[in-house]
Structures are given as C-alpha cells and as structure tokens.
Design a protein around this motif. Structure first.
Motif, mmCIF file in Angstrom:
data_model
loop_
_atom_site.group_PDB
_atom_site.id
_atom_site.type_symbol
_atom_site.label_atom_id
_atom_site.label_comp_id
_atom_site.label_asym_id
_atom_site.label_seq_id
_atom_site.Cartn_x
_atom_site.Cartn_y
_atom_site.Cartn_z
ATOM 1 N N MET A 1 0.846 -1.131 0.021
ATOM 2 C CA MET A 1 -0.095 -0.096 0.082
ATOM 3 C C MET A 1 0.872 1.205 0.000
ATOM 4 O O MET A 1 2.021 1.250 0.563
ATOM 5 N N LEU A 2 0.328 2.344 -0.449
ATOM 6 C CA LEU A 2 1.142 3.626 -0.487
ATOM 7 C C LEU A 2 1.042 4.140 0.797
ATOM 8 O O LEU A 2 0.206 4.284 1.754
ATOM 9 N N GLY A 3 2.117 4.984 1.187
ATOM 10 C CA GLY A 3 2.171 5.766 2.321
ATOM 11 C C GLY A 3 1.397 7.002 2.150
ATOM 12 O O GLY A 3 0.817 7.229 0.946
ATOM 13 N N LEU A 4 1.121 7.877 3.134
ATOM 14 C CA LEU A 4 0.457 9.134 3.221
ATOM 15 C C LEU A 4 0.762 10.051 2.199
ATOM 16 O O LEU A 4 -0.133 10.692 1.493
ATOM 17 N N PHE A 5 2.306 10.289 2.181
ATOM 18 C CA PHE A 5 2.701 11.186 1.269
ATOM 19 C C PHE A 5 2.495 11.067 -0.068
ATOM 20 O O PHE A 5 2.107 11.805 -1.039
ATOM 21 N N ASP A 6 2.725 9.473 -0.478
ATOM 22 C CA ASP A 6 2.570 9.090 -1.898
ATOM 23 C C ASP A 6 1.040 9.315 -2.242
ATOM 24 O O ASP A 6 0.863 9.645 -3.342
ATOM 25 N N MET A 8 -1.226 11.309 -1.072
ATOM 26 C CA MET A 8 -1.337 12.802 -1.308
ATOM 27 C C MET A 8 -0.799 13.284 -2.729
ATOM 28 O O MET A 8 -1.533 14.162 -3.170
ATOM 29 N N MET A 9 0.414 12.783 -2.753
ATOM 30 C CA MET A 9 1.100 13.211 -4.190
ATOM 31 C C MET A 9 0.175 12.908 -5.442
ATOM 32 O O MET A 9 0.073 13.512 -6.410
ATOM 33 N N LEU A 10 -0.195 11.576 -5.176
ATOM 34 C CA LEU A 10 -0.930 10.939 -6.397
ATOM 35 C C LEU A 10 -2.243 11.761 -6.676
ATOM 36 O O LEU A 10 -2.606 11.848 -7.735
ATOM 37 N N LEU A 11 -3.039 11.942 -5.373
ATOM 38 C CA LEU A 11 -4.299 12.624 -5.550
ATOM 39 C C LEU A 11 -4.037 13.981 -6.013
ATOM 40 O O LEU A 11 -5.112 14.608 -6.815
ATOM 41 N N GLY A 12 -3.123 14.497 -5.505
ATOM 42 C CA GLY A 12 -2.821 15.988 -6.198
ATOM 43 C C GLY A 12 -2.613 16.073 -7.292
ATOM 44 O O GLY A 12 -2.836 16.879 -8.150
ATOM 45 N N SER A 13 -1.666 15.282 -8.068
ATOM 46 C CA SER A 13 -1.455 14.903 -9.490
ATOM 47 C C SER A 13 -2.873 14.921 -10.267
ATOM 48 O O SER A 13 -2.896 15.212 -11.578
ATOM 49 N N LEU A 14 -3.647 13.953 -9.695
ATOM 50 C CA LEU A 14 -4.788 13.553 -10.364
ATOM 51 C C LEU A 14 -5.601 14.842 -10.341
ATOM 52 O O LEU A 14 -6.347 15.080 -11.376
ATOM 53 N N GLY A 15 -5.728 15.569 -9.328
ATOM 54 C CA GLY A 15 -6.618 16.814 -9.218
ATOM 55 C C GLY A 15 -5.892 17.547 -10.189
ATOM 56 O O GLY A 15 -6.895 18.561 -11.204
ATOM 57 N N LEU A 16 -4.663 17.895 -10.460
ATOM 58 C CA LEU A 16 -4.290 18.980 -11.361
ATOM 59 C C LEU A 16 -4.323 18.421 -12.751
ATOM 60 O O LEU A 16 -4.915 18.892 -13.621
ATOM 61 N N LEU A 93 -6.173 0.589 -8.679
ATOM 62 C CA LEU A 93 -4.508 0.667 -8.835
ATOM 63 C C LEU A 93 -3.759 0.547 -7.768
ATOM 64 O O LEU A 93 -2.808 -0.093 -7.477
ATOM 65 N N MET A 94 -4.333 1.398 -6.659
ATOM 66 C CA MET A 94 -3.519 1.621 -5.302
ATOM 67 C C MET A 94 -3.504 0.318 -4.364
ATOM 68 O O MET A 94 -2.604 -0.126 -3.835
ATOM 69 N N ILE A 95 -4.567 -0.474 -4.715
ATOM 70 C CA ILE A 95 -4.928 -1.705 -4.011
ATOM 71 C C ILE A 95 -4.098 -2.810 -4.496
ATOM 72 O O ILE A 95 -3.567 -3.647 -3.906
#
Length: 322
Positions: A1-6, A8-16, A93-95
């Motif tokens: 599983m991804l860490g919290l920082f990863d 947040m980065m993934l969701l941030g890039s997704l939003g952008l 994909l995260m799972i």
C-alpha cells in the motif's frame, strides 16, 4: 500500500490533471458533437430557410465559446462522472498494484499477445461505456446540472426507457461497432505493425539509437500519421452516437436533451441567451455506424468527420511510441 505522502501526491497530481484535461476534453466533445449542416433547411410549412445555428470552425473557437456563454462551470461540465470513474480506477490500482508501478507510471494492459490485448481492451471498453455515454451527454446538454445531485442529473441525461432498462445503453445503434472498430484498428493494426517494424519499442526502458532502423522508424511514423484518416471519423461518430438517446418509440430516438417528458425537472439552462452547440433533430436519428458517417458527410460535409484531427494524431503518436 502507498504511504500517506505518496497518496497525497497521487491525488494532487490527479486533481491537477483533471483541472487541465476536463475543459479540453469537454471542448473536444462539443466541437465534434456540434451539428452544423451545410445546406438549406425546411421550416414547418415546407419553405426553404438557411440554417441559423452557431458556426464554430475550430477547437479553440469552441473552447472560447463555452467560456463566453456558460463561464467556468460550462468548461467543467462532465467533471463529476469523470472524477468518479478516475477515482475508482485509481483506488483499484492503489490496492492491486505495487508502489513502484504507481510511482513510475508503468501500468499498462497485460502483455498477453495481440488477441489477449484485444479482448482486454474490449472488456475495459464495455465496463466504461455507460460512463462515457453519461459524460458526453453531461458535456453536451444545454441544461445546468448540479455537481452533487446525481439523481436529478440522470433524469435529465437519460430517457425514461434508459432509466428503466439501463442495459439498453449498450444497444445504442452503431456505438459498440464504432468502439470495437477503433480498438481493433489500434490493437490489430498499429500495434501489430509496430511489433513487426520496431519490436525494440516493446521492451522495457528506452531502446538505444543504434537498435532502431531509421527507415523502419520513418515508415511506422508515416503509417501512424495516416491512421488519423481512419481513427478521427470513428471518434467523431462515437461521440455523435453516444449522445443519441434511446426511447421506447424508434421515432423519438434522438441526440437532443430537450424532448418533452424526458427532462421534466430540467428548467434551468447553462447558457442564458443561447446554446453553445446545435444538436441534430430528434426525428431523424442515426441508425448505425455507416448511416451516421454517410449522414454527416451529406448534411455537414467531409470536414465534420475530421474535426480536431490533429488531436487524434497527437494521441496516436503518443500511444504508438509509448
């Protein structure tokens, strides 16, 4: 599983990405869905009158027109179905994928040969088809849709017949044929040709320059460019058919979002003075892939089948060499 920082980065890039791509995709759908007949029209009394709808000649003109008439909310029509489908895929994909695959963006269709990739691609298309239909209709409807009231939005976008029998979306005339033809051309055509001419591109990592034949590279590059001639009409036809709604009576099968009784509660329009695009009459629906192509040519000219062809070219080049 991804860490919290990863995460947040993934969701941030997704939003952008969504913030940039949703307005562009929406303008493309509207530009290709816009009905702009080249000939004269008949009025209710049989008299001849010129077409008086909007004339939009380019992708960027459509982008400006959407912003001028509907503002920023109009540019982000279709955001919610796009966001929901993207989040579902992202969490999947995260799972099920490893951290390194997500960080480096290395996920792709399983390498199971041409037939396996074709089956996989068609399956993925079937799963996503209702979302594609709803998104395209949300983009092209003249009605103002709320972001957080999906029941209301579905009552506007789907006919009573489609709401009672949602599987009928898969029976939209010609839509599945157009989608399968598009997939088959890319997988059986372009991918097979690439495997023959440039098998090095299928290997992990970037191939060295001396491993690639310049002649074969140029040949494949030209073939990919010429594929725009086939792929762009299929994409235009797919959009036209996806916004063509299914009614109980064939004569009411249409692309309009305003048929009386289908949008009982839809009283608010996104554009106060005019609609962004024109939609084809409800009374003469397309009855299939070939019929749609022929009618577009007869009524709007060959150019309508090649709207924003350069975007298809860029997409083909990006997919072919990735």
């Amino acid at each position: 599983m991804l860490g919290l920082f990863d995460m947040m980065m993934l969701l941030g890039s997704l939003g952008l990405s969504l913030g940039i791509l949703v307005p562009l995709a929406g303008a493309l759908v509207r530009f290709r869905a816009h009905y702009n007949p080249k000939g004269l029209q008949l009025d209710s009394e049989g008299g001849v009158q010129p077409h008086t709808g909007p004339v939009v000649s380019s992708f960027f003109s459509m982008l400006r027109r959407v912003h001028r008439i509907e503002g920023w909310p109009g540019l982000y029509k279709g955001l919610m179905p796009t966001l929901l489908s993207t989040l579902v895929i992202t969490f999947f994909l995260m799972i099920f994928l490893s951290d390194s695959n997500l960080r480096h963006g290395t996920y792709s269709a399983p390498d199971a040969g041409v037939v396996g990739i074709l089956v996989y691609s068609i399956f993925a298309m079937l799963v996503s088809l209702p979302q594609v239909i709803i998104t395209n209709r949300a983009i092209t409807t003249p009605h103002k849709l709320p972001y957080l009231n999906p029941i209301y939005s579905l009552r506007v976008l789907l006919t009573p017949t489609e709401r009672r029998r949602p599987w009928i979306l898969y029976l939209t005339p010609g839509l599945l044929t157009a989608q399968v033809a598009h997939i088959a051309y890319i997988v059986l055509g372009l991918r097979s040709i690439r495997q023959i001419l440039l098998p090095e591109l299928a290997n992990p990592g970037m191939p060295r320059r001396e491993e690639i034949s310049p002649v074969k590279f140029v040949v494949f590059f030209v073939i990919t460019l010429l594929s725009t001639i086939i792929l762009t009409p299929l994409e235009v036809i797919t959009i036209r058919l996806s916004i063509q709604r299914n009614h109980a009576a064939p004569e009411f099968n249409s692309i309009s979002q305003e048929e009386e009784g289908d949008a009982e509660e839809a009283t608010e329009y996104a554009g106060m003075e005019e609609d962004v695009i024109g939609l084809r009459t409800e009374r003469e629906p397309y009855v299939g892939l070939v019929d749609c192509g022929k009618r577009i040519i007869d009524e709007e000219g060959w150019g309508a089948l090649y709207r924003a062809w350069w975007l298809t070219t860029l997409g083909s080049l990006g997919g072919a060499f990735s």
